[in-house]
Design a protein around this motif. Structure first.
Motif, PDB file in Angstrom:
ATOM      1  N   TYR A   1       0.828  -1.206   0.000  1.00  0.00           N
ATOM      2  CA  TYR A   1       0.000   0.000   0.000  1.00  0.00           C
ATOM      3  C   TYR A   1       0.864   1.257   0.000  1.00  0.00           C
ATOM      4  O   TYR A   1       0.586   2.216  -0.722  1.00  0.00           O
ATOM      5  CB  TYR A   1      -0.928   0.009   1.221  1.00  0.00           C
ATOM      6  N   ALA A   2       1.887   1.268   0.817  1.00  0.00           N
ATOM      7  CA  ALA A   2       2.708   2.474   0.954  1.00  0.00           C
ATOM      8  C   ALA A   2       3.469   2.784  -0.333  1.00  0.00           C
ATOM      9  O   ALA A   2       3.610   3.961  -0.706  1.00  0.00           O
ATOM     10  CB  ALA A   2       3.678   2.311   2.115  1.00  0.00           C
ATOM     11  N   ILE A   3       3.960   1.759  -1.013  1.00  0.00           N
ATOM     12  CA  ILE A   3       4.658   2.001  -2.278  1.00  0.00           C
ATOM     13  C   ILE A   3       3.672   2.547  -3.315  1.00  0.00           C
ATOM     14  O   ILE A   3       3.946   3.536  -3.997  1.00  0.00           O
ATOM     15  CB  ILE A   3       5.336   0.722  -2.791  1.00  0.00           C
ATOM     16  N   ALA A   4       2.512   1.903  -3.411  1.00  0.00           N
ATOM     17  CA  ALA A   4       1.509   2.354  -4.377  1.00  0.00           C
ATOM     18  C   ALA A   4       1.036   3.767  -4.053  1.00  0.00           C
ATOM     19  O   ALA A   4       0.845   4.591  -4.961  1.00  0.00           O
ATOM     20  CB  ALA A   4       0.329   1.389  -4.387  1.00  0.00           C
ATOM     21  N   ASP A   5       0.838   4.063  -2.773  1.00  0.00           N
ATOM     22  CA  ASP A   5       0.393   5.395  -2.355  1.00  0.00           C
ATOM     23  C   ASP A   5       1.487   6.444  -2.506  1.00  0.00           C
ATOM     24  O   ASP A   5       1.203   7.616  -2.741  1.00  0.00           O
ATOM     25  CB  ASP A   5      -0.062   5.368  -0.893  1.00  0.00           C
ATOM     26  N   GLY A   6       2.730   6.041  -2.350  1.00  0.00           N
ATOM     27  CA  GLY A   6       3.825   6.996  -2.411  1.00  0.00           C
ATOM     28  C   GLY A   6       4.116   7.483  -3.815  1.00  0.00           C
ATOM     29  O   GLY A   6       4.616   8.598  -4.005  1.00  0.00           O
ATOM     30  N   TRP A   7       3.812   6.647  -4.788  1.00  0.00           N
ATOM     31  CA  TRP A   7       4.085   7.016  -6.187  1.00  0.00           C
ATOM     32  C   TRP A   7       2.781   6.952  -6.986  1.00  0.00           C
ATOM     33  O   TRP A   7       1.844   7.684  -6.656  1.00  0.00           O
ATOM     34  CB  TRP A   7       5.194   6.127  -6.740  1.00  0.00           C
ATOM     35  N   THR A   8       2.681   6.159  -8.008  1.00  0.00           N
ATOM     36  CA  THR A   8       1.471   6.121  -8.839  1.00  0.00           C
ATOM     37  C   THR A   8       1.013   4.677  -9.005  1.00  0.00           C
ATOM     38  O   THR A   8       1.783   3.822  -9.437  1.00  0.00           O
ATOM     39  CB  THR A   8       1.731   6.748 -10.224  1.00  0.00           C
ATOM     40  N   VAL A   9      -0.245   4.442  -8.666  1.00  0.00           N
ATOM     41  CA  VAL A   9      -0.863   3.129  -8.832  1.00  0.00           C
ATOM     42  C   VAL A   9      -1.710   3.144 -10.100  1.00  0.00           C
ATOM     43  O   VAL A   9      -2.359   4.140 -10.411  1.00  0.00           O
ATOM     44  CB  VAL A   9      -1.723   2.756  -7.599  1.00  0.00           C
ATOM     45  N   GLY A  10      -1.667   2.061 -10.854  1.00  0.00           N
ATOM     46  CA  GLY A  10      -2.537   1.913 -12.021  1.00  0.00           C
ATOM     47  C   GLY A  10      -3.710   1.028 -11.654  1.00  0.00           C
ATOM     48  O   GLY A  10      -3.505  -0.086 -11.159  1.00  0.00           O
ATOM     49  N   ASP A  11      -4.942   1.513 -11.880  1.00  0.00           N
ATOM     50  CA  ASP A  11      -6.097   0.708 -11.477  1.00  0.00           C
ATOM     51  C   ASP A  11      -6.851   0.094 -12.653  1.00  0.00           C
ATOM     52  O   ASP A  11      -7.915  -0.479 -12.467  1.00  0.00           O
ATOM     53  CB  ASP A  11      -7.049   1.518 -10.586  1.00  0.00           C
ATOM     54  N   MET A  12      -6.270   0.178 -13.863  1.00  0.00           N
ATOM     55  CA  MET A  12      -6.877  -0.497 -15.014  1.00  0.00           C
ATOM     56  C   MET A  12      -5.835  -1.337 -15.758  1.00  0.00           C
ATOM     57  O   MET A  12      -5.921  -1.540 -16.975  1.00  0.00           O
ATOM     58  CB  MET A  12      -7.511   0.531 -15.956  1.00  0.00           C
ATOM     59  N   TYR A  13      -4.856  -1.851 -15.015  1.00  0.00           N
ATOM     60  CA  TYR A  13      -3.816  -2.703 -15.586  1.00  0.00           C
ATOM     61  C   TYR A  13      -4.298  -4.148 -15.513  1.00  0.00           C
ATOM     62  O   TYR A  13      -4.626  -4.649 -14.437  1.00  0.00           O
ATOM     63  CB  TYR A  13      -2.506  -2.525 -14.822  1.00  0.00           C
TER      64      TYR A  13
ATOM     65  N   PHE B   1      -8.266 -10.129 -16.145  1.00  0.00           N
ATOM     66  CA  PHE B   1      -8.636  -9.392 -14.944  1.00  0.00           C
ATOM     67  C   PHE B   1      -7.515  -8.460 -14.485  1.00  0.00           C
ATOM     68  O   PHE B   1      -6.347  -8.637 -14.824  1.00  0.00           O
ATOM     69  CB  PHE B   1      -9.007 -10.377 -13.831  1.00  0.00           C
ATOM     70  N   ARG B   2      -7.899  -7.476 -13.680  1.00  0.00           N
ATOM     71  CA  ARG B   2      -6.941  -6.456 -13.242  1.00  0.00           C
ATOM     72  C   ARG B   2      -5.960  -7.012 -12.204  1.00  0.00           C
ATOM     73  O   ARG B   2      -6.295  -7.888 -11.408  1.00  0.00           O
ATOM     74  CB  ARG B   2      -7.673  -5.255 -12.656  1.00  0.00           C
ATOM     75  N   LEU B   3      -4.784  -6.409 -12.198  1.00  0.00           N
ATOM     76  CA  LEU B   3      -3.695  -6.805 -11.307  1.00  0.00           C
ATOM     77  C   LEU B   3      -3.183  -5.594 -10.539  1.00  0.00           C
ATOM     78  O   LEU B   3      -3.323  -4.456 -10.992  1.00  0.00           O
ATOM     79  CB  LEU B   3      -2.533  -7.372 -12.128  1.00  0.00           C
ATOM     80  N   PRO B   4      -2.542  -5.808  -9.390  1.00  0.00           N
ATOM     81  CA  PRO B   4      -1.829  -4.694  -8.751  1.00  0.00           C
ATOM     82  C   PRO B   4      -0.722  -4.193  -9.672  1.00  0.00           C
ATOM     83  O   PRO B   4      -0.049  -4.981 -10.341  1.00  0.00           O
ATOM     84  CB  PRO B   4      -1.250  -5.335  -7.477  1.00  0.00           C
ATOM     85  N   PHE B   5      -0.531  -2.895  -9.680  1.00  0.00           N
ATOM     86  CA  PHE B   5       0.449  -2.301 -10.594  1.00  0.00           C
ATOM     87  C   PHE B   5       0.807  -0.916 -10.087  1.00  0.00           C
ATOM     88  O   PHE B   5      -0.073  -0.129  -9.739  1.00  0.00           O
ATOM     89  CB  PHE B   5      -0.157  -2.188 -12.001  1.00  0.00           C
ATOM     90  N   TYR B   6       2.109  -0.611 -10.013  1.00  0.00           N
ATOM     91  CA  TYR B   6       2.536   0.722  -9.604  1.00  0.00           C
ATOM     92  C   TYR B   6       3.895   1.046 -10.185  1.00  0.00           C
ATOM     93  O   TYR B   6       4.679   0.155 -10.527  1.00  0.00           O
ATOM     94  CB  TYR B   6       2.539   0.902  -8.086  1.00  0.00           C
ATOM     95  N   ILE B   7       4.143   2.361 -10.339  1.00  0.00           N
ATOM     96  CA  ILE B   7       5.364   2.845 -10.975  1.00  0.00           C
ATOM     97  C   ILE B   7       6.092   3.755 -10.000  1.00  0.00           C
ATOM     98  O   ILE B   7       5.541   4.765  -9.544  1.00  0.00           O
ATOM     99  CB  ILE B   7       5.070   3.612 -12.274  1.00  0.00           C
TER     100      ILE B   7
ATOM    101  N   VAL C   1      -3.205   8.206  -9.346  1.00  0.00           N
ATOM    102  CA  VAL C   1      -3.779   7.001  -9.945  1.00  0.00           C
ATOM    103  C   VAL C   1      -3.756   7.152 -11.461  1.00  0.00           C
ATOM    104  O   VAL C   1      -4.166   8.174 -12.009  1.00  0.00           O
ATOM    105  CB  VAL C   1      -5.202   6.723  -9.438  1.00  0.00           C
ATOM    106  N   PHE C   2      -3.236   6.127 -12.111  1.00  0.00           N
ATOM    107  CA  PHE C   2      -3.158   6.078 -13.569  1.00  0.00           C
ATOM    108  C   PHE C   2      -4.314   5.222 -14.062  1.00  0.00           C
ATOM    109  O   PHE C   2      -4.474   4.070 -13.646  1.00  0.00           O
ATOM    110  CB  PHE C   2      -1.819   5.481 -13.985  1.00  0.00           C
ATOM    111  N   THR C   3      -5.136   5.774 -14.961  1.00  0.00           N
ATOM    112  CA  THR C   3      -6.433   5.183 -15.269  1.00  0.00           C
ATOM    113  C   THR C   3      -6.544   4.532 -16.645  1.00  0.00           C
ATOM    114  O   THR C   3      -7.615   4.063 -17.016  1.00  0.00           O
ATOM    115  CB  THR C   3      -7.528   6.265 -15.157  1.00  0.00           C
TER     116      THR C   3
ATOM    117  N   LEU D   1       1.892   3.640 -21.120  1.00  0.00           N
ATOM    118  CA  LEU D   1       2.235   4.067 -19.755  1.00  0.00           C
ATOM    119  C   LEU D   1       2.855   5.456 -19.685  1.00  0.00           C
ATOM    120  O   LEU D   1       3.047   5.991 -18.576  1.00  0.00           O
ATOM    121  CB  LEU D   1       3.180   3.069 -19.067  1.00  0.00           C
ATOM    122  N   VAL D   2       3.178   6.069 -20.812  1.00  0.00           N
ATOM    123  CA  VAL D   2       3.890   7.350 -20.788  1.00  0.00           C
ATOM    124  C   VAL D   2       3.077   8.423 -20.082  1.00  0.00           C
ATOM    125  O   VAL D   2       3.630   9.282 -19.383  1.00  0.00           O
ATOM    126  CB  VAL D   2       4.269   7.780 -22.224  1.00  0.00           C
TER     127      VAL D   2
END
Length: 614
Positions: free
Chosen positions: A135-147, A358-364, A374-376, A415-416
């Motif tokens: 959670y902290a890594i995803a919250d600290g940077w950018t999480v993708g919720d449609m990956y 189906f969607r997966l956890p994903f963060y950059i 959040v990247f959509t 992803l750009v």
């Protein structure tokens, strides 16, 4: 040596990246990990699919083989019983991750058979306290919720896509002789299964070979135990590579994780690094998320504390869902699309699409994705390939693969748009400590067997008689917001802001929407909107208000239902934000005094994906 930068740096461009690190973990679904997260398409989804029987996909079908106490299973918190389950579920298994069971759970697009055709545990989820590092890594940077996973199937097909852009569905760029039609299972036995599918080894060209041909440095980083997760090892050209050759040294032998940490520290990483973790740290059930968190933090710390942090992008993804369910029906190609649709070789589901699934956890993690965003955009494993292509093209290298299925290249994100190159930020969030994984007397990781030895039951009791109402699923969500980036997609409450003002529906008796002062938390329900896509994957929407459900009609009017609602084309420009274009070609805008305007010239809103209970 370059010093570690802090705070904002000078604005730059895609070409400023020097190192891309691709780190793929195993077998978790988006809802299962992040369904409760604020500001993402999770358990507060206002666009959740409602099937023809009037039931939302939150209501998973059950049968008498499971229970006679209820007619449905709602999303449920795996650790609701507390006690030893807070630790025991770390080493639990949910369901099956294979082609057959996951297509059965999808149930022809109804997506309501996770309990009956996979397992009732498939519909369980964690929350922040269970996986605080992720959670902290995803919250600290950018999480993708449609990956999305690339294939509605198990590990190998998805990692093959990650490494090459295809699984050779009929109509793909490959020939049948390069690996059979198609590769949809974890077959690693030489030869083909009946009717010539799942052939092994594969022989079409991987992206790593293209990087090698173009003089781009790259390497696999793995230890002796790599969980057989290196996809390059499933290609004949790597298996047959001469000892000491580039393909053998970089793709088969690779370098150790300790070497990765050292190279990240002294800025000697190759341009492209593939991280393959060991079995016990992979997060593949029954291997614990908390052990995977320790590895994730090691990788993140190595990158962010290394000499090249200001020039590095770390992309963290998962290969497939592992039998865990997700509520979003996969975005996929139209019926009959070449390279995408096929007759099910197992004879279970007929003519179907291979993916995306189906969607997966994903963060950059990067200086250009800092700040809890959040990247959509619709994305899958092909997106990582396309990101590398665009990045290296900006540096004068042509590494575009001819092996990718055309529909994926046209419809999956590169992803750009997740990156804000004009406002890099090398500051670091505070990440929780990650306990070291358990080891045996020989120092070998053994967390799963140790966990299983401590607890007689790792699967909690399914709460058929004590579950929440499907109408209350949103109560599972945290409260908060995330700034949005990327092409607009459904599944969230959105606040559109410009010049310190937000688009607002004050409610009855007002007949028009206006603009009022934005709040710092973007929490005012009168400023919350829901978009409704007119074409799956398209950029045209109708817009309704979270305040009272009224839709935006002509001009600035509000009407009671979608009939007569005006359509808006919503575009995203990475350096500017979101433009809301009306049917007549003009754009919504807000002037410096907070007055809503309609102009011929384009103007851009900031947008926030918000999750609030009131």
């Amino acid at each position: 040596m370059y010093p570690l930068l802090a705070g904002s740096a000078l604005a730059g461009s895609l070409a400023d990246i020097e190192h891309v690190v691709l780190f793929m973990q195993e077998n978790r679904a988006f809802d299962h990990y992040f369904g409760t997260m604020a500001g993402v398409r999770g358990f507060s989804d206002p666009n959740v699919q409602v099937n023809s029987d009037g039931k939302p996909v939150w209501e998973q079908a059950v049968d008498s083989a499971l229970t006679n106490d209820t007619s449905y299973l709602a999303p449920w918190y795996l650790n609701y019983q507390g006690g030893s389950f807070l630790d025991a579920t770390q080493c639990m298994v949910a369901g099956d991750n294979g082609w057959n069971d996951n297509h059965a759970a999808l149930n022809g697009g109804l997506n309501n058979h996770w309990a009956t055709n996979n397992t009732p545990w498939s519909w369980g989820h964690y929350q922040r306290s269970d996986i605080p590092v992720q959670y902290a890594i995803a919250d600290g940077w950018t999480v993708g919720d449609m990956y999305q996973e690339s294939v509605i199937a198990s590990t190998n097909p998805n990692r093959v896509t990650w490494a090459s852009g295809s699984i050779n569905v009929p109509g793909s760029p490959q020939t049948k002789s390069e690996g059979g039609y198609p590769y949809i299972d974890n077959n690693e036995t030489p030869g083909c299964e009946a009717d010539g599918f799942n052939c092994y080894p594969l022989t079409w060209k991987t992206t790593a070979e293209i990087y090698q041909d173009q003089g781009v440095s790259w390497s696999i980083f793995q230890d002796a135990d790599n969980f057989d997760d290196n996809p390059l090892a499933w290609f004949g050209q790597f298996q047959d590579a001469l000892t000491g050759s580039a393909l053998s040294n970089k793709g088969m032998v690779g370098q150790s994780l300790d070497t990765f940490y050292a190279m990240a520290s002294n800025r000697s990483l190759p341009a492209i690094s593939y991280i393959i973790g060991p079995t016990e740290l992979s997060e593949h059930p029954p291997y614990a998320p908390r052990d995977g968190a320790w590895l994730q933090k090691k990788i993140v710390d190595a990158v962010t504390q290394g000499a090249a942090w200001s020039k590095t992008a770390l992309i963290i993804s998962y290969d497939e869902t592992g039998g865990w369910g997700d509520h979003v029906i996969p975005y996929h190609s139209p019926n009959g699309t070449q390279g995408e649709w096929l007759e099910d070789p197992y004879g279970k589901v007929g003519y179907t699409y291979s993916g995306p699934g189906f969607r997966l956890p994903f963060y950059i993690v990067s200086p250009w994705t800092r700040g809890g965003k959040v990247f959509t955009e619709h994305a899958d494993h092909n997106s990582q390939i396309m990101f590398v292509e665009e990045w290296l093209q900006a540096k004068g290298k042509d590494v575009v693969t001819s092996q990718m299925v055309p529909w994926r290249r046209a419809h999956m994100s590169s992803l750009v748009n997740a990156f804000d190159f004009e406002n890099p930020d090398t500051s670091l969030p505070s990440l929780p400590e990650a306990p070291a994984p358990h080891t045996n007397a020989q120092g070998v990781y053994d967390g799963s067997s140790y966990c299983e030895s401590l607890y007689s039951a790792t699967r909690p009791t399914v709460p058929y008689t004590s579950q929440i109402s499907p109408d209350d699923v949103s109560s599972l969500s945290e409260q908060g917001f995330k700034e949005m980036r990327g092409t607009l997609t459904e599944g969230r409450y959105i606040v559109f802001e410009m010049a310190g003002y937000a688009l607002t529906n004050a409610g009855e008796p007002a007949t028009d929407f206006t603009a009022t002062e934005a709040t710092s938390t973007h929490s005012d329900i009168t400023q919350r909107w829901v978009v409704h896509s007119l074409v799956d994957g398209g950029d045209t929407f109708t817009i309704s208000s979270a305040k009272d459900g009224r839709y935006i009609g002509s001009h600035t009017g509000l009407i009671d239902n979608s009939s007569g609602a005006e359509s808006y084309t919503v575009s995203f420009v990475a350096s500017k934000g979101y433009a809301l274009q009306k049917q007549n070609g003009k754009y919504l805008s807000v002037d410096g005094s907070g007055n809503l305007q309609i102009y011929s010239d384009v103007s851009y809103f900031d947008a926030y994906s918000v999750t609030y209970s009131s």
